[in-house]
Design an enzyme around this catalytic site. Structure first.
Site, short mmCIF file in Angstrom:
data_model
loop_
_atom_site.label_atom_id
_atom_site.label_comp_id
_atom_site.label_asym_id
_atom_site.label_seq_id
_atom_site.Cartn_x
_atom_site.Cartn_y
_atom_site.Cartn_z
N ASP A 88 41.14 39.08 46.32
CA ASP A 88 40.44 39.18 47.60
C ASP A 88 39.56 37.94 47.78
OD1 ASP A 88 38.37 39.47 45.88
OD2 ASP A 88 37.89 41.54 46.42
N GLU A 94 36.78 38.05 35.96
CA GLU A 94 35.60 38.32 36.76
C GLU A 94 35.14 39.76 36.54
OE1 GLU A 94 37.15 38.66 40.75
OE2 GLU A 94 35.22 39.30 41.50
N ASP A 115 36.33 37.42 47.57
CA ASP A 115 35.36 37.13 46.51
C ASP A 115 36.04 36.55 45.29
OD1 ASP A 115 33.28 37.95 48.00
OD2 ASP A 115 33.18 39.99 47.17
N ASP A 126 40.05 38.96 41.20
CA ASP A 126 40.62 39.88 42.18
C ASP A 126 41.35 39.12 43.27
OD1 ASP A 126 39.50 41.94 40.83
OD2 ASP A 126 37.75 42.15 42.15
#
Ligand code: 0RA
Length: 644
Positions: free
Chosen positions: A502, A427, A504, A500
């Site tokens: 997290d 990403e 998102d 990541d």
């Protein structure tokens, strides 16, 4: 149903081989000794009870997970025979449980058609259980026997009398054999639901008594696979409100089909052979697809919905938005393919072809309103596909002009053998940059994705195909999609989603998984898709100039545990990684990309139906079903996403 109950006796059972072989090489008989193999033990016993139901003798099955780790399966079938075996001179019950492949299924007329998990037999379950108790009600009596690891510990004795017949098996999976002996309620429950859908006469009650509060669920579907397709389409807007249903049988076997179109874009055609989900397809599905395409085109032409000069509707056009179950039963199923879930019997192709040809054309003639709606849906799809093809040809030509077939952003590896290569889908450009520096360029390729990934669940195919990101993915992977899909063209056998740690990142991972699930599900079945697990925290000593990370921690629990075990926590700093971009290339290599030290989670599909429902609910347009699902799983939502 009245049948001659005395038609079967001990002589029908062929004796083959001892059980030691099973304990020595369990994988040969149940595939794996992981959770999947563990659950197969339960399926094997239950499938024997289902065989009794298919033969017309059993109407209910009770399964219970007991507090002591054992599992009980009770049915009201004929009961395993207890008479003396003519060759072995011991009770047939003992032969069935202690001799490999002993069972009416192999020769004899005990069963018309048998299911069973590729028919390995109850003796295999016995061999892999530290203890097993079997009680049989038959011939007016109740008989009991006990075993340990496949060996008889208590000879058969009569413990009572009974008019009703049936079999009860209690078994304790062997901890010496299995990686885990903890049964999963949801996995078993989904399997029993599937079994109940496929066998309309049966009632399956499933109890879990292990927790504080016992759980119980009962499955019984009067309309069998018709209820199954309704279930598959439960969150969708349907086109033919009443599913189409037909059945047929010849010497080759029996076939049952249920089908219903919805306004969605995906295809959900699920095949079964003797209740076994044929993940890799096979002759029954070939016959089905053939007949479907041909029949719909014939009808469309006859009704002048398709002009003489217009091209035929393609298979993909007519299957867009279709949910269908094709269930066949046959005497000697041949399972082929990488995971032995592809039906190979050629005689079945013709059986299904004829049955679907006749059944469907009759339906179309008799139900003009839904029939025309179905054709219109396919026509729409065909137009969209033609437009997409034009757009794709354009980009292809552009690619050719630019001299490259591969997406520009792809940093490919130098090795060409796909069995050795890995593709990291990363990403963001900055993480992509780190990954490019960190990678071992001989066998690791990097594809950075910029911006949002299209939610393919909500987009028709032609829109998906005009997305740059989706196109980059498809060309980098090399297999093509839909009817052009060819797994053998995969350019990498490890495709690793690296985002990541997290929210998102999780969202992007889900969008990518949705893409693979809808467009390249075979890559998931083949085990090619992985999720990288970057660390969440880095632990380092305070006030040191080097700032060297002493330990990486991958979740909150690991962090807590680590902090508890430090002699002086004040001497340390904890760094929280907000994104992959925060790690330098060396750290990224060490924690997430180096095969010896990284953690990869392989993405698996255990139950297509459930995954499909979850994907639809989460990624589709129905807000209520999404909210319901999120509420239901609020606690373990993260796990569920990643296990898709
Ligand atoms: C061998 C032969 C017959 C039935 C069974 C085994 C049998 C096995 C299991 C396992 C769980 N429930 C079961 N029920 C039956 C044929 C019996 C006959 O023809 O009478």
């Amino acid at each position: 149903m009245t049948k001659d109950k005395s038609s079967y006796s001990g002589k029908d059972i062929k004796v083959l081989k001892g059980l030691d072989a099973v304990r020595k090489r369990p994988g040969m008989y149940i595939g794996t000794t992981g959770p999947r193999g563990l659950h197969h033990l339960v399926y094997e016993i239950v499938d024997n009870s289902v065989d009794e139901a298919l033969a017309g003798y059993c109407t209910r099955i009770d399964v219970c997970l007991n507090k002591d780790g054992s599992c009980t399966v009770i049915d009201n079938g004929r009961g395993i025979p207890v008479d003396k075996h003519p060759e072995m001179h011991i009770p047939t019950l003992e032969v069935v449980l202690t001799v490999l492949h002993a069972g009416g299924k192999f020769g004899g007329d005990g069963y018309p058609i048998s299911g069973g998990l590729h028919g390995v037999g109850v003796s295999v379950v016995n061999a892999l259980s530290s203890r097993m108790i079997v009680r049989v009600k038959r011939d007016g009596g109740i008989y009991e026997m006990e075993f340990a690891r496949g060996k008889t510990t208590e000879k058969m004795k009569k413990i009572g009398t009974s008019k009703p017949t049936g079999t009860e098996v209690i078994f304790w999976p062997d901890e010496e054999i299995f990686e885990t002996v903890n049964f999963d309620f949801d996995t078993l429950s989904a399997h029993f639901r599937e079994t109940a859908f496929l066998t309309k006469t049966i009632k399956i009650r499933f109890r879990d008594e292990r927790g504080e509060e016992p759980k119980e669920i009962e499955y019984h579907f009067d309309h069998g696979i018709v209820d199954y397709v309704k279930f598959l389409n439960q969150n969708k807007e349907t086109i033919n409100k009443k599913p189409i249903y037909f059945e047929a049988s010849t010497d080759a076997g029996q076939v049952e089909v249920a089908m219903q179109w919805s306004t969605s874009y995906n295809e959900m055609v699920i095949g079964f052979a003797n209740n076994i989900h044929t993940e890799e397809g096979g002759t029954h599905l070939e016959g089905f697809r053939n007949a479907l395409t041909r029949t719909i085109n014939d009808y469309a032409r006859k009704q002048k919905l398709l002009k003489d000069k217009e091209e035929n509707l393609s298979g993909e056009d007519v299957r867009s938005g279709l949910a269908a179950i094709v269930s066949v039963r046959l005497h000697e199923p041949q399972f082929e393919g990488q995971t032995k879930t592809k039906l190979g019997n050629t005689e079945i192709r013709g059986l299904v072809l004829t049955a679907v040809g006749n059944g469907l054309s009759e339906y179309l003639e008799e139900n003009p309103t839904p029939a025309k709606a179905i054709v219109r849906k396919a026509l729409q799809e065909s137009k969209a596909r033609a437009a997409a093809r034009k757009a794709r040809d354009l980009t292809r030509r552009k690619n050719v002009l630019e001299g490259a077939g591969l997406p520009g952003k792809l940093a490919d590896c130098s090795v060409k053998d796909p069995a050795l290569t890995e593709l990291y889908i990363v990403e963001g450009d900055s993480a992509g940059g780190s990954a490019k520096q960190a990678r071992e360029r001989s066998y690791q390729a990097i594809l950075p994705l910029r911006g949002k990934i299209l939610n393919v669940e909500r987009a028709p195919l032609h829109r998906a195909l005009s997305s740059d990101t989706i196109n980059a993915l498809i060309t980098a992977i090399g297999t093509g999609i839909g009817e052009e899909f060819d797994a053998s063209k995969a350019r990498y056998h490890r495709i690793i989603i690296m985002t990541d740690a997290d929210v998102d990142g999780a969202h992007i991972a889900i969008l990518l998984l949705t893409f693979f699930f809808r467009y390249m599900p075979e890559l998931i079945s083949l085990g090619y898709i992985y999720i990288a697990c970057p660390p969440l925290y880095g632990l380092k000593k305070k006030n040191t100039r080097t700032g060297k990370i002493l330990r990486y921690l991958y979740n909150d629990e690991a962090l807590r545990e680590c902090m508890e075990n430090l002699d002086d926590p004040d001497k340390y700093d904890v760094q929280r990684y907000k994104g992959l971009g925060e790690m330098d290339p060396e750290q990224l290599w060490e924690t997430t990309m180096q095969p010896e030290t990284r953690t990869l989670r392989q993405v698996t599909i255990d139950d297509m139906t459930d995954v499909n429902r979850v994907v639809e609910a989460l990624m589709g347009t129905n807000v209520d079903s999404r909210r319901e699902l999120l509420q239901e799983h609020a606690k373990d939502i993260d796990e569920r996403f990643l296990d898709i």
